[in-house]
Design an enzyme around this catalytic site. Structure first.
Site, PDB file in Angstrom:
ATOM      1  CG  HIS A 190     -63.910 111.696  19.836  1.00 38.70           C
ATOM      2  ND1 HIS A 190     -63.490 111.270  21.233  1.00 38.70           N
ATOM      3  CD2 HIS A 190     -63.847 110.887  18.826  1.00 38.70           C
ATOM      4  CE1 HIS A 190     -62.692 110.438  20.815  1.00 38.70           C
ATOM      5  NE2 HIS A 190     -62.793 110.883  19.665  1.00 38.70           N
ATOM      6  CG  HIS A 222     -67.137 104.282  16.434  1.00 38.66           C
ATOM      7  ND1 HIS A 222     -67.068 105.721  17.888  1.00 38.66           N
ATOM      8  CD2 HIS A 222     -66.107 104.898  15.345  1.00 38.66           C
ATOM      9  CE1 HIS A 222     -66.481 106.111  17.617  1.00 38.66           C
ATOM     10  NE2 HIS A 222     -65.941 106.092  16.412  1.00 38.66           N
ATOM     11  CB  THR A 233     -63.369 107.620  13.714  1.00 43.09           C
ATOM     12  OG1 THR A 233     -63.660 108.481  14.476  1.00 43.09           O
ATOM     13  CG2 THR A 233     -63.488 109.201  12.738  1.00 43.09           C
ATOM     14  CD  GLU A 241     -65.826 110.204  16.956  1.00 42.15           C
ATOM     15  OE1 GLU A 241     -66.034 110.016  16.196  1.00 42.15           O
ATOM     16  OE2 GLU A 241     -66.417 109.212  17.660  1.00 42.15           O
TER      17      GLU A 241
END
Ligand code: GP9
Length: 426
Positions: free
Chosen positions: A193, A253, A80, A38
């Site tokens: 996250h 990302h 995601t 993540e």
């Protein structure tokens, strides 16, 4: 349909031409563990703050693995889920929305289904709600035997949205170690996250003047995830899996931080538009092979579309007749290629094209990467049409379920005694 089939077949032909390379099938029969990390950006690799390494475990792994230093995420609004689709199914995401939600019942040539057809046990692991990003439906469609979601985990280490990655890896390892081999296990981490809320007791770095900022919290979360990955690697070694498993990891990302002064403070330098783009778009891609071969930094350019072709190539599974956009990145003579972003930006590793306004318009800017300077736009224009074609072909394939049509055509051709191209099924 015919135009898309011819276009996709040309990519399959290129992959087929690489099947005579000694790397094809070099790790035939190996297990595969793939970790999607993540918000894990490439600029974290090898960095320190206040004399403390931020990612000591990944830095060690990078030295023992094929590490791609010019590797790009290609995600759009589906975040995601786009990273997952790109990396497992080798097709571009949608301009808006998520393929996982909009086209979960269409047919694809994704890695779990291909490996399942080749005798692998396939499982996805993610300790969050199974319905998020429509994973329950999509994962069943693309060939996972089992999806272990939040309901399969004990939330004994609550962090951020759900379970901390250390416990996530521990509980996932308990399952992985029991799986019938060969297996494909796909794990998605979560503790880094946005907005990176981990317990104070887990904040092990002294981040100095970044303390209390989003960037300071990001560094703390990445350091925590790196430690979790370290325990996971040790566990795989203890279970005897390290030497018969390809272990791949990539960032999904960017970290959603948009205050560039925080990046500049951390890096200690002002950043050009190109450097900002590189920071936003580059994620690490690390492939550890059972014998540690091909270890070192690989500078050939690649993107998430290339993940599945890379792994299947190493396993010796032909993708010649599959509808995949990517190419294998580990071959004895790496090929040059174009990495195309959903907004029409693209790079071949020497130039980076940034469109202005509409996707793939011809009035964008062409950066010379080595010089970190704007160059003659003519150096990029030759590839604008290729980028535009890739995006529109991928859209047609996904939106109109063309892989299903290709298969139907192949079945018909073989019934007529013709050439059964594109006959692969998940
Ligand atoms: C949740 C996780 C986060 O399951 O995948 O998704 P994101 O918000 O990064 O797209």
């Amino acid at each position: 349909t015919a135009e898309a089939l011819v276009w996709t077949q040309a990519r399959g032909d290129n992959r087929q031409s690489l099947e005579s390379d000694p790397t094809f099938g070099e790790y035939k029969g190996s297990n595969v563990i793939m970790v999607q990390m993540e918000a894990f950006q490439n600029f974290m690799i090898g960095k320190s703050i206040g004399g403390q390494e931020i990612t000591p475990n990944l830095n060690k792994l990078v030295k023992e693995s094929a590490y791609f230093s010019q590797f790009y995420h290609q995600t759009a609004q589906g975040r995601t889920s786009d990273a997952d689709f790109l990396s497992n199914c080798s097709l571009q995401p949608m301009m808006s929305g998520s393929v996982f939600i909009q086209y979960a019942n269409h047919q694809y040539n994704c890695m779990p289904g291909t490996l399942k057809n080749n005798g692998y046990t396939t499982a996805a692991f993610h300790a969050y709600e199974g319905g998020f990003w429509n994973r329950n439906t999509m994962y069943a469609n693309i060939g996972y035997d089992t999806f272990y979601s939040k309901k399969n985990y004990q939330i004994d280490e609550p962090i951020g949205w759900s379970l901390g990655d250390t416990s996530f890896f521990r509980q996932s390892s308990d399952i992985i170690a029991q799986q019938q081999q060969p297996f494909y296990s796909f794990l998605i981490t979560l503790s880094s996250h946005y907005p990176f809320t981990i317990q104070d007791s887990e904040k092990k770095l002294n981040v100095g003047e970044l303390d209390g900022t989003l960037m300071g919290d990001y560094l703390q979360a990445i350091h925590y995830v790196d430690a979790s990955l370290g325990t996971f690697i040790e566990r795989l070694k203890a279970e005897g899996l390290w030497d018969n498993t390809i272990v791949a990891m990539y960032g999904d990302h960017d970290n959603s931080i948009r205050d560039w002064s925080l990046f500049e403070k951390f890096l200690g330098q002002p950043l050009s538009d190109l450097q900002r783009e590189m920071i936003l778009k580059q994620v690490p891609f690390i492939v550890h092979l059972p014998d540690g071969k091909y270890a070192g930094t690989h500078t050939n350019v690649g993107g998430q579309l290339d993940v599945t072709p890379t792994i299947l190539h190493l396993l010796g599974i032909s993708t010649a007749d599959m509808t995949l956009l990517g190419q294998p990145l580990i071959t004895s003579q790496p090929q040059s290629k174009l990495v195309v972003q959903r907004n029409g930006a693209f790079t071949d590793g020497t130039v980076y094209y940034m469109p202005s306004g509409d996707a793939v318009a011809e009035n964008g800017k062409c950066w010379n990467i080595a010089a970190n300077a704007l160059g003659d736009v003519g150096k990029c224009l030759g590839a604008v049409e290729d980028a535009r074609t890739e995006l529109s072909m991928s859209d047609q394939i996904v939106q109109h379920d063309l892989i299903a049509s290709f298969r139907a055509a192949a079945v018909e051709a073989s019934a007529d005694g013709g050439d059964a191209t594109a006959a692969n099924t998940n």
